[in-house]
Design an enzyme around this catalytic site. Structure first.
Site, mmCIF file in Angstrom:
data_model
loop_
_atom_site.group_PDB
_atom_site.id
_atom_site.type_symbol
_atom_site.label_atom_id
_atom_site.label_comp_id
_atom_site.label_asym_id
_atom_site.label_seq_id
_atom_site.Cartn_x
_atom_site.Cartn_y
_atom_site.Cartn_z
ATOM 1 N N TYR A 204 7.970 3.346 5.018
ATOM 2 C CA TYR A 204 6.882 3.698 5.943
ATOM 3 C C TYR A 204 6.963 5.180 6.254
ATOM 4 O O TYR A 204 7.992 5.682 6.693
ATOM 5 C CB TYR A 204 7.044 2.873 7.229
ATOM 6 N N GLY B 157 2.091 5.540 7.896
ATOM 7 C CA GLY B 157 1.402 4.273 8.109
ATOM 8 C C GLY B 157 -0.072 4.290 7.793
ATOM 9 O O GLY B 157 -0.807 3.408 8.242
ATOM 10 N N SER C 277 -1.626 3.875 4.878
ATOM 11 C CA SER C 277 -2.031 3.171 3.656
ATOM 12 C C SER C 277 -3.311 2.374 3.879
ATOM 13 O O SER C 277 -3.491 1.734 4.915
ATOM 14 C CB SER C 277 -0.927 2.220 3.201
ATOM 15 N N GLU D 59 5.324 4.107 -5.213
ATOM 16 C CA GLU D 59 4.930 3.384 -3.994
ATOM 17 C C GLU D 59 6.083 2.620 -3.343
ATOM 18 O O GLU D 59 5.909 1.515 -2.829
ATOM 19 C CB GLU D 59 3.751 2.450 -4.301
ATOM 20 N N GLY D 60 7.264 3.215 -3.385
ATOM 21 C CA GLY D 60 8.402 2.617 -2.699
ATOM 22 C C GLY D 60 9.025 1.449 -3.411
ATOM 23 O O GLY D 60 9.901 0.777 -2.850
ATOM 24 N N ILE E 240 12.101 8.062 -1.367
ATOM 25 C CA ILE E 240 12.085 9.515 -1.512
ATOM 26 C C ILE E 240 12.581 10.122 -0.198
ATOM 27 O O ILE E 240 12.017 9.846 0.863
ATOM 28 C CB ILE E 240 10.675 10.025 -1.842
ATOM 29 N N ARG F 251 -15.196 4.535 11.789
ATOM 30 C CA ARG F 251 -15.041 3.252 11.090
ATOM 31 C C ARG F 251 -14.469 2.200 12.035
ATOM 32 O O ARG F 251 -14.929 1.054 12.073
ATOM 33 C CB ARG F 251 -14.127 3.469 9.883
ATOM 34 N N TYR G 174 -16.563 8.403 -4.996
ATOM 35 C CA TYR G 174 -16.045 7.733 -3.807
ATOM 36 C C TYR G 174 -17.216 7.010 -3.172
ATOM 37 O O TYR G 174 -18.123 7.631 -2.613
ATOM 38 C CB TYR G 174 -15.482 8.799 -2.869
#
EC number: 2.5.1.26
Length: 538
Positions: free
Chosen positions: A127, A130, A132, A260-261, A266, A393, A454
């Site tokens: 994490y 946060g 994502s 992505e972990g 990292i 949003r 997009y």
């Protein structure tokens, strides 16, 4: 300094939530576009009312000071910040809450945590900030694990070393965007990586997801800024050689960039930096025809001018986020340099736009011209709207609106067919779910051989059913992207939400090699299970 409170259920801080005149204006625009929308608000439940599951694991005594089982901590680390995350939070659905939130203070702490979790079959979910939007930080790992922890790297947030001669810095992975720039600013340096999530995302998160920043061309992905990386895995520590380039076999950094972990944590990286820009230019170009706007954008992408900003907004996107009415869209252009004026680059880009029928309602703005840079313009309006989009949003999600995005990349020759397929799939999915809405599109990044479209969905959903409606829309549109030659993601990562299409996109031999790498560095399979590769069967 004024203190702020991170929202546990939505984007950013509670103090910056949409309210007052901004909320009134937002709802007024929605009612104009979707007069039948039910905009009755839903309030997020109090954390004390969530009924989080009892933690299944307890940390060893030596690690206990690093661990938290506080409900607010666990709630804030349950989901990311996608539309479906916000909707589930508003409904109080936090069934995947981590058992513990662990905040290591040193690299050795991470080694010790991974050793404990590997021995105890506990899933480890890295994490950063946060932010994502693909389920990448959600402890949705099934019942094959004795528990799950959220490994929050917030304590590892320092610039450790600066090499001014080589214009690089060694930086801890937990640093968030603003804190990183604050530490570099006294040295006249900048990473110049500004994704929309900049304020609430970390260097480690950018590297782990191969994030894209504000540069529309050339320096698009964080990959381009890496000199070397240090990664802690259950199988040992990987430290790559710090050099400007190497042809010695496959790149070690390439293995962990975008992982992505799933392969390691990292902890730090040497990053290439830039001098802070002194010259800037900006302009907004309006078009009467969409095809001409796309052709102009392609001409600029293939010109070698390398604009910092070159974002094409289709008519719906331009109207929603800048208030500008056009029949063909708006191209937001920008150049910057720390070394030289950029007037000639802007002049040539404008010339290319005019060759394709583009019109400038106002002349380009330059940093040398204080009067014109002070004038409000379409580009400034879009930039402000861009930063407020996640907050808006959330406000709409709380009012049964479906507001979410798809991002991809394709070659220029495939774009017309891909755009048509996405439009058709979105329309059919909206109709089948009973949602009334619209599809928008903008180009966020450009390459000589193709754009990164997009797409946005703005729809009036059914109260209590927006999650199911969105999942059906997402599946239909993502299938259209995949079958028409677009990537499942350009910069949002794969996570758990894109896995079905990622499994089909990647080549079989590469999938086998990735699985073998996973087994080699994480033999117990505890690192972010279910992301990129299958985890244990639920």
């Amino acid at each position: 300094m004024a203190t702020t409170t991170r929202s546990w259920w939505g984007w950013g801080t509670a103090e910056d939530a949409v309210r007052g005149s901004e909320l009134d204006a937002l709802l007024r625009r929605v009612r104009e576009l979707l007069p039948d929308a039910d905009l009755t608000p839903t309030t997020a439940p109090a954390v004390s009312d969530l009924g989080l599951p009892t933690p299944r694991v307890a940390a060893p005594r030596a690690l206990a000071p690093l661990c938290s089982h506080e409900p607010t901590d666990r709630a804030a680390h349950t989901h990311g910040k996608a539309f479906r995350d916000v909707v589930r939070n508003l409904a109080g659905d936090l069934r995947s809450a981590p058992d513990l939130v662990v905040r290591p203070r040193t690299e050795q702490d991470i080694v010790d945590v991974l050793d404990w979790c590997s021995r105890s079959n506990i899933a480890v979910i890295p994490y950063g900030g946060g932010s994502s939007v693909v389920g990448g930080t959600e402890p949705r790992v099934g019942d094959g694990y004795t528990g799950a922890i959220s490994l929050d790297l917030a304590e590892l947030g320092q610039v450790l070393e600066i090499d001014r001669t080589s214009r690089a810095a060694r930086i801890q992975a937990g640093v968030l965007g603003p804190a990183l720039e604050d530490q570099l600013r006294p040295h006249g340096l900048s990473l110049r990586h500004f994704p929309q999530s900049f304020e609430f995302s970390s260097l480690g998160g950018w590297l782990a997801t191969r994030a894209a920043g504000h540069y529309a061309t050339l320096y698009t992905h964080i990959d381009d800024m890496v000199e070397s990386m240090r990664v802690v895995t259950p199988g040992g520590v990987a430290q790559s050689l710090r050099v400007p380039g190497s042809g010695a076999g496959p790149s070690p950094d390439g293995l962990f960039l975008g992982s992505e972990g799933t392969l390691g944590i990292i902890t730090e990286a040497w990053m290439r930096l830039q001098d802070r820009p002194a010259w800037r230019a900006g302009a907004s170009v309006h078009f009467a025809e969409q095809d001409a706007a796309v052709a102009a954008t392609r001409a600029i992408a293939q010109s070698g001018l390398h604009p910092t900003n070159c974002r094409l907004l289709d008519p719906a996107e331009a109207l929603l986020n800048t208030g500008v009415h056009t029949s063909g869209g708006v191209l937001v252009l920008g150049f910057e340099s720390a070394d030289h004026p950029v007037r000639e680059w802007m002049r040539r880009a404008v010339e290319l736009c005019r060759d394709h029928g583009g019109d400038l309602p106002a002349p380009p703005r330059y940093t040398e011209d204080a009067e014109s840079t002070a004038n409000e313009n379409t580009a400034d309006n879009w930039r402000a709207a861009f930063l407020r989009m996640p907050y808006q949003r959330d406000a709409l999600a709380a009012r049964s609106m479906i507001v979410e995005t798809f991002e991809t990349a394709c070659t220029w020759d495939r774009y017309p067919e891909l755009r048509a397929a996405v439009s058709e799939a979105a329309s059919a999915a909206l109709a089948s779910t009973g949602a009334t809405g619209m599809l928008t599109c903008r180009f966020t990044h450009l390459y000589p051989d193709g754009p990164a479209p997009y797409f946005g969905i703005y729809a009036a959903g059914r109260r209590g059913a927006t999650l199911q409606q969105w999942d059906e829309i997402k599946a239909a549109v993502t299938e259209a992207l995949h079958t028409r030659g677009g990537t499942v993601t350009h910069h949002h990562a794969v996570g758990r939400d894109h896995r079905p299409w990622y499994d089909r996109q990647r080549p079989g031999p590469f999938a086998a090699a990735l699985s073998a790498a996973k087994t080699g560095v994480d033999p117990a399979g505890v690192l972010n299970p279910g992301v990129l590769l299958p985890g244990m069967a639920p």
